[in-house]
Structure formats: C-alpha cells, structure tokens
Scaffold this active site. Structure first.
Site, PDB file in Angstrom:
ATOM      1  CG  ASP A  79      64.241  54.636   8.221  1.00 64.34           C
ATOM      2  OD1 ASP A  79      64.063  54.540   9.553  1.00 64.34           O
ATOM      3  OD2 ASP A  79      63.351  54.458   7.376  1.00 64.34           O
ATOM      4  CG  ASP A 138      61.254  49.390   9.974  1.00 62.12           C
ATOM      5  OD1 ASP A 138      61.542  48.086   9.912  1.00 62.12           O
ATOM      6  OD2 ASP A 138      61.199  49.883  11.122  1.00 62.12           O
TER       7      ASP A 138
END
Length: 220
Positions: free
Chosen positions: A7, A9
C-alpha cells in the site's frame, strides 16, 4: 518466486498523497480553499474510519483533473513531488523496498489513490508495477471520471487478481506473498496473502493483526 505488495499512503509514505494533492492544489490557488478544504478533510476522516463512499470521493478527486490541461497538471505534479511527496518517503520504507527488490521479489504498489498522482511516486521508489484507481482519459486528457474498478477495499482484490491473470499467474504462482498496509480498508487483500504485514496500523487493523498473529512493523 515471491510477490511483495505495498500500500502507498501511510504505509510506504508517512502521509497520504491523495489528501496532500488536494491540499497542494488549494495552496496553489487552483482549488478554492473555502469550498474544498473542509470536504478534503471530511473525506480523509471517512477513509480512516472505513466509511468512505468511493464514488463520491472519486467525483471530488478526479473532477479537478478534467479542468486543466495534462501538460499543466504534469508541471504541477513535479512541484508536488518536491514539496509534498519526497519529504514523506522515509529511509525505512526505501530500505524495505530495496530488500524485496534485491531478493528478486516481484514488487507492486497497490493503492486506492489515482494513477496520475501515484505513478511518479512508484517510479521514485523504483517499483515497476502499479495498480491504482485509473482516471478515464480521452485524447490524452482527463475526463473527470473513473475507468474500470476502483482499487479500493474489495476492489483491490479484484484488480490484483485481474493483474495476475493478465500475466498468466495466480496466487499459487508464488511461494510467498506479502502485503504491507496501514489500513482497515485493506483487510480483504491482507486476508489473501500468505504474509500480511500491518505497518503503523490504525486501531482496527492493529486489533485484527494481533488476533491473527500477523506481523506488525513501523516504517517511521
């Protein structure tokens, strides 16, 4: 062969590129602060709470792309990288990516944030493969709409498995599969891999990780 999914952010980045892109446009005077800042903050809080309506958010996030020429957007993005993104790229995150790359693992950033914002960030991390929410384009310019399935929650699983299928692969093609994420929104994909890793997790993900014996790390 192994697969490492990241991932972006609040995982590889010590902040949220989606949120910061809107803030950057507000600071540049491109978006009206009074109209957009409160909405940007509200959507960010909904995301963290796991209550985000992805259709409403994408309408908010992608419409500004349609109002400006791609050349100008690209120029703004270069400044965005310098001012906002690079300060969020920490040494521990870079080292984690480098470890997987040196081991020969297939590395993929998979993120809900749109590919216009995230493709340059993936390149900065040296990660070739990116699965992101795709803004619709016509004649090289953005329409303000989304193309295909948003890479969000269960949509990440859909997009990931579609990407694997395009390569003639499946989960069984890899000896080990990692997914690194901070967010409760990524529980569907975290549950698919053999080595789920919670990175500086939110409270909900931390509880899930501890109950299931998942690895918990910090990249801060």
């Amino acid at each position: 062969m192994n697969l490492a999914l990241f991932d972006l952010d609040n995982t590889l980045l010590s902040g949220d590129s989606d949120f910061e892109w809107s803030q950057f446009l507000i600071e540049q005077g491109v978006l009206d602060r009074e109209l957009f800042e409160a909405k940007n903050l509200a959507f960010y809080e909904q995301y963290k709470a796991g209550t985000l309506n992805i259709s409403e958010f994408l309408d908010f996030q992608l419409k500004p792309l349609s109002r400006h020429a791609r050349k100008l957007l690209d120029e703004w993005h270069q400044e965005f990288m310098r001012r906002k993104v690079r300060p969020m790229m920490g040494d521990k995150a870079r080292a984690l990516v480098a470890k997987h790359k040196s081991a020969g693992d297939v590395c993929v950033i998979i993120t809900a944030t749109n590919s216009f914002v995230t493709a340059p960030i993936a390149r900065e991390f040296g990660i070739e493969h990116l699965i992101a929410t795709d803004p619709e384009e016509k004649d090289g310019e953005f329409t303000g709409n989304v193309a295909g399935v948003p890479s969000f929650r269960d949509g990440k699983v859909v997009r990931m498995e579609s990407w694997l299928a395009e390569r003639g692969q499946g989960w069984e093609s890899f000896e080990k599969t990692w997914f690194y994420s901070d967010s409760l929104n990524d529980l569907p994909l975290l549950s698919k891999v053999s080595c789920p890793v919670a990175v500086d997790p939110d409270a909900t993900l931390r509880v899930h990780a501890e109950k299931r014996g998942w690895t918990v790390i910090s990249l801060r």
